[in-house]
Design an enzyme around this catalytic site. Structure first.
Site, PDB file in Angstrom:
ATOM      1  CG  LEU A 137      -3.896   2.188  -5.477  1.00  0.00           C
ATOM      2  CD1 LEU A 137      -5.200   2.108  -6.193  1.00  0.00           C
ATOM      3  CD2 LEU A 137      -4.040   1.696  -3.910  1.00  0.00           C
ATOM      4  CE1 TYR A 138       3.011   7.326  -6.678  1.00  0.00           C
ATOM      5  CE2 TYR A 138       4.547   5.789  -8.158  1.00  0.00           C
ATOM      6  CZ  TYR A 138       4.125   7.286  -7.712  1.00  0.00           C
ATOM      7  OH  TYR A 138       5.115   8.220  -7.949  1.00  0.00           O
TER       8      TYR A 138
END
Length: 328
Positions: A137-138
């Site tokens: 996600l980062y």
């Protein structure tokens, strides 16, 4: 110049702030101090604003009041982002869109900190034109944010390598970065357990990251080894490629510690990232000043002098702080 630095009280941020102040700029730091630390830097050309980048009315005003924006504020790291996906998207994507729109509307330069994690796992030598493959996600939010920043005519996007070393005396200390934590453990006599060890990481000292992004905020000319890139766009910032195994061996060698502290296991580690980056633009537009050995010795010194009360305190670890404090 007047420069707005979002996240300016953070690990990278204060290195950039120090560079800009030393250059004679007026700096406004916007930071929410999310990790519970204080920010004690004082300078006549420094203004501190306690606030959140998701407050669009605030960011619009601050962008308007400055000549350039160095956008560092973010939820950083795979673990910290996974702990609160909704907040991660709000901060890393939506707030960046708002700041990019303000820079576009007010005709301001925007410098943005992205990450080499957008490349995911790749066994080839990577450059700025290589395909992206975010595995977290980062990385995904950073890649989407890049697209927003590219709408700003004067923009620099810097995909940072894995950081290490000490920032400034006013900045938060991070003990969760691979080179830093391996050095801490080695100096405390703990085993350095390396899973496989063949994974590559592009390494970069935090002060090089701060200074080079501060440099990109400038509109004044520089000499051949100290100037912004001559074209706006996307750039990789890294000093050297290093396998995790070689990193551990280097730490033990620099700290004059026995290799018996190193334990290599073939058990697969959950972090599958693997990438080596090209240095074709380093040296052409900028030079790094702080090699790996400098960062190792910095950490070794503060451990040996007992300057850190507790290396494992959650305030030094992004993912743990997010999970144990912010989500409590």
């Amino acid at each position: 110049m007047k420069v707005l630095v979002t996240g300016g009280a953070g690990y990278i941020g204060d290195s950039a702030v120090e560079y800009l102040l030393n250059r004679g700029d007026h700096v406004t730091v916007l930071d929410n101090l999310m990790y519970g630390h204080s920010y004690m830097r004082h300078h006549n050309n420094l203004t501190f604003v306690r606030g959140d980048i998701t407050e669009q009315h605030l960011t619009n005003k601050l962008v308007y009041d400055n000549d350039a924006v160095l956008h560092l504020a973010a939820i950083v790291g795979d673990g910290a982002c996974a702990a609160n996906p909704e907040r991660t998207i709000e901060v890393n994507q939506d707030a960046t869109l708002g700041i990019a729109n303000a820079c576009f509307n007010y005709k301001k330069r925007m410098v943005f900190a992205s990450t080499c994690s957008v490349y995911g796992a790749n066994n080839n030598l990577i450059d700025e034109d290589s395909p992206t493959n975010p595995l977290s996600l980062y990385a995904g939010t950073k890649l989407k944010a890049e697209a927003y920043v590219r709408q700003v005519p004067e923009h620099y996007i810097f995909r940072l390598g894995t950081l290490f070393g000490l920032s400034t005396e006013h900045a938060r200390l991070r003990c969760d970065l691979v080179a830093n934590i391996l050095t801490y453990k080695a100096c405390l006599g703990e085993k350095l357990t390396v899973f496989g060890g063949d994974q590559y990481r592009p390494l970069l000292h935090v002060r090089d990251a701060g200074e080079l992004m501060g440099l990109a905020c400038s509109t004044v000319p520089f000499d051949a080894t100290s100037r912004p890139p001559n074209a706006y766009g996307t750039y990789i910032l890294s000093d050297r490629n290093c396998t995790i195994l070689k990193l551990a061996e280097t730490i033990l060698s620099v700290c004059d510690l026995p290799r018996t502290q190193l334990e290599v296991t073939e058990i697969a580690f959950e972090d599958q990232r693997n990438y080596k980056v090209s240095d074709k633009r380093r040296g052409k537009f900028w030079l790094t000043r702080f090699p790996l050995i400098v960062g190792i010795r910095e950490i070794q010194k503060i451990v040996e002098e007992g300057r850190i009360a507790n290396v494992w305190d959650v305030q030094h670890h992004n993912a743990r702080y997010t999970k144990e404090v912010l989500n409590d």
